[in-house]
Design a protein around this motif. Structure first.
Motif, short mmCIF file in Angstrom:
data_model
loop_
_atom_site.label_atom_id
_atom_site.label_comp_id
_atom_site.label_asym_id
_atom_site.label_seq_id
_atom_site.Cartn_x
_atom_site.Cartn_y
_atom_site.Cartn_z
N LEU A 85 15.06 -10.14 40.69
CA LEU A 85 14.93 -8.85 41.38
C LEU A 85 15.84 -8.75 42.60
CD1 LEU A 85 11.04 -8.34 41.28
CD2 LEU A 85 12.76 -7.38 39.74
N GLN A 86 16.23 -9.91 43.16
CA GLN A 86 17.07 -9.92 44.35
C GLN A 86 18.46 -9.33 44.09
OE1 GLN A 86 17.03 -13.96 45.80
NE2 GLN A 86 14.79 -13.99 46.00
N GLY A 102 -2.07 -6.82 36.13
CA GLY A 102 -2.73 -8.11 35.96
C GLY A 102 -3.24 -8.65 37.28
N ASN A 103 -3.82 -9.82 37.22
CA ASN A 103 -4.35 -10.47 38.41
C ASN A 103 -3.18 -10.99 39.24
OD1 ASN A 103 -5.47 -12.19 40.32
ND2 ASN A 103 -7.05 -12.96 38.95
N ALA A 104 -2.92 -10.31 40.36
CA ALA A 104 -1.72 -10.61 41.16
C ALA A 104 -2.08 -11.15 42.54
CB ALA A 104 -0.85 -9.37 41.28
N GLN A 105 -3.09 -11.99 42.60
CA GLN A 105 -3.43 -12.62 43.87
C GLN A 105 -2.28 -13.51 44.33
OE1 GLN A 105 -7.11 -14.68 43.13
NE2 GLN A 105 -8.37 -12.85 43.43
N ASP A 106 -2.06 -13.56 45.64
CA ASP A 106 -1.00 -14.39 46.23
C ASP A 106 0.38 -13.98 45.75
OD1 ASP A 106 -3.01 -15.95 47.48
OD2 ASP A 106 -3.24 -17.12 45.65
N LEU A 107 0.57 -12.69 45.48
CA LEU A 107 1.90 -12.21 45.10
C LEU A 107 2.84 -12.37 46.30
CD1 LEU A 107 3.23 -10.73 42.62
CD2 LEU A 107 2.98 -8.63 43.95
N PRO A 108 3.98 -13.03 46.10
CA PRO A 108 4.90 -13.24 47.23
C PRO A 108 5.56 -11.93 47.65
CG PRO A 108 5.91 -13.95 45.18
CD PRO A 108 4.49 -13.60 44.85
N GLU A 109 6.14 -11.93 48.84
CA GLU A 109 6.90 -10.76 49.29
C GLU A 109 8.16 -10.67 48.43
OE1 GLU A 109 9.03 -8.99 53.32
OE2 GLU A 109 7.53 -10.59 53.47
N LEU A 110 8.41 -9.49 47.87
CA LEU A 110 9.48 -9.32 46.89
C LEU A 110 10.61 -8.46 47.46
CD1 LEU A 110 7.20 -8.60 43.80
CD2 LEU A 110 8.36 -10.76 44.31
N SER A 168 17.35 -18.34 33.02
CA SER A 168 18.47 -17.91 33.85
C SER A 168 18.09 -16.63 34.59
CB SER A 168 19.73 -17.68 33.02
OG SER A 168 20.74 -17.06 33.80
N SER A 169 17.77 -16.76 35.87
CA SER A 169 17.44 -15.58 36.66
C SER A 169 18.65 -14.65 36.78
CB SER A 169 16.97 -15.99 38.06
OG SER A 169 15.72 -16.66 37.98
N GLY A 170 19.84 -15.23 36.82
CA GLY A 170 21.05 -14.43 36.91
C GLY A 170 21.24 -13.54 35.69
N ASP A 171 21.01 -14.12 34.51
CA ASP A 171 21.16 -13.33 33.29
C ASP A 171 20.02 -12.32 33.16
OD1 ASP A 171 22.79 -12.70 31.14
OD2 ASP A 171 21.66 -13.95 29.74
#
Length: 411
Positions: A270-271, A284-292, A366-369
């Motif tokens: 996403l960055q 869904g259950n999104a507890q402790d979702l990091p800052e995006l 691959s996060s880039g792809d």
């Protein structure tokens, strides 16, 4: 039309989990095709036509006891808590071979039957009835020494044992090998026929020592394309309180932080996207979702199919960065709603997403792809191609006919 068949479907659950949902949808598709369907489940929720096997306080208590005993049987051997529900010994269950509906059936069709529903011995009891038994595999458990997904381990091609991933003290004759031995003896039956939801799982089953000699057919799950269908995207966004001028990426998982769902890869991907024009929807259950990097709309658990369809309709792309998958219902649902998809090149995902046609297949891990795939899909918006894939590959009449053809030409 072939002669109507009396078919009994067996599933742990009727509505929860991908396998239970897939089995319920198949039951409906076969019923619409004119067949007599009885659908027996270990645990029932909702008001559909499935029949709860444990429908009294005593039977419900026994169901819970079998589940606990199944966990306790594995506990002394488990490598760590992280794998506790990823391995099932198949030691405890119930004998359904004398059930009146089983006795009357032309076809017995099992789906996911773990967690104390059917043991290895109970499955053999069904095979011993001599009736044609079909088993749709939603994971690898039927041909491993107890795990549902073996990852890179190929011990299931021989005789399991030396289980490094799931057993605390691996050895040649460890628990995985002992379970493999029981399955090998129990499942060598001429009336056992295997269905896999993906070609990927079919190849794995065909290479296994337990199932390699059984008839194996790959038939995907089914989707009601009249229920899951496209609608006005802008209107759906407004109804959900989303900005119609923004692009929306949809991510769905029962537990967002489950490692195998791969959210950490999506977080990095996403960055690389423009946060002024693109937002994220999380179901869904999104507890402790990091800052995006992107603004996230966390909708929590969605139990209403109508609400979930609306969310698919609002999304511009559906993303599944999962690290292990067979044939996800979520991709099928998204495509039926005209929402193109992005996922990693793993399991059955490349069979569902036609690369650069109705979405994008990213290189594994691959996060880039993944960023590239999301950007391509948002820019090209192949919505019609996504809908066409669902209609041509997963529609009820098509999938019901494939099952009936396998029932009548192999059984």
């Amino acid at each position: 039309m072939p002669k109507p068949l009396n078919i009994v479907l067996l599933s742990y659950h009727n509505q929860n989990g991908g396998a239970g949902i897939a089995c319920g949808r198949l039951a409906e598709a076969l019923k619409k095709a004119g067949h007599q369907i009885n659908y027996l489940v270990q645990e029932k929720t909702g008001n559909d036509e499935s029949i709860a096997l444990n429908n009294s306080p005593v039977k419900k208590a026994m169901r819970w006891l079998r589940f606990i005993l199944e966990r306790l049987a594995y506990l002394p051997f488990e490598k760590n808590k992280a794998v506790r529900f990823l391995f099932n010994p198949g030691k405890f269950g119930q004998d359904l071979s004398q059930h009146p509906l089983i006795q009357q059936a032309d076809i017995i069709h099992m789906h996911w039957v773990n967690f104390g529903m059917l043991s290895v011995q109970n499955i053999k009891q069904l095979l011993d009835t001599g009736k044609p038994i079909y088993w749709t595999l939603h994971d690898m458990w039927a041909f491993t020494g107890g795990c549902h997904h073996s990852g890179e381990c190929l011990n299931f091609q021989a005789s399991c044992g030396n289980c490094q991933e799931f057993i605390k003290n691996p050895s040649t004759n460890d628990l995985s090998h002992q379970i493999w031995q029981k399955k090998f003896k129990a499942f060598q039956a001429s009336n056992l026929h295997i269905i896999t939801c993906s070609d990927w799982l079919k190849e794995r089953a065909m290479s296994s020592s337990i199932l390699k000699n059984q008839p194996i057919q790959s038939i995907p799950n089914v989707i009601d394309t009249e229920q899951f269908k496209p609608s006005d995207k802008g209107k759906a966004k407004k109804t959900l309180g989303l900005d119609p001028s923004k692009k929306h990426i949809l991510f769905v998982a029962m537990r967002v932080n489950a490692p195998k769902k791969g959210f950490s890869y999506l977080e990095k991907a996403l960055q690389g996207l423009d946060k002024t024009t693109t937002e994220l929807i999380v179901v869904g259950n999104a507890q402790d979702l990091p800052e995006l990097h992107l603004k996230a709309h966390v909708l929590g658990h969605i139990s209403s199919p109508e609400k979930m369809i609306q969310i698919y309709q609002a999304a511009d792309v559906f993303v599944t960065p999962s690290l292990e998958e067979n044939l996800p219902n979520t991709i099928m649902e998204a495509m039926a709603c005209g929402t193109p998809c992005v996922g990693f090149k793993i399991g059955g995902i490349p069979e569902m997403i036609d690369h650069a046609v109705n979405g994008y297949v990213a290189e594994y891990q691959s996060s880039g792809d993944l960023t590239k795939g999301l950007s391509w899909t948002l820019a090209n918006a192949p919505e019609a191609a996504a809908r066409h894939k669902a209609e041509s590959s997963y529609a009820e009449a098509i999938i019901a006919a494939k099952h009936v053809n396998f029932y009548t030409h192999v059984g």
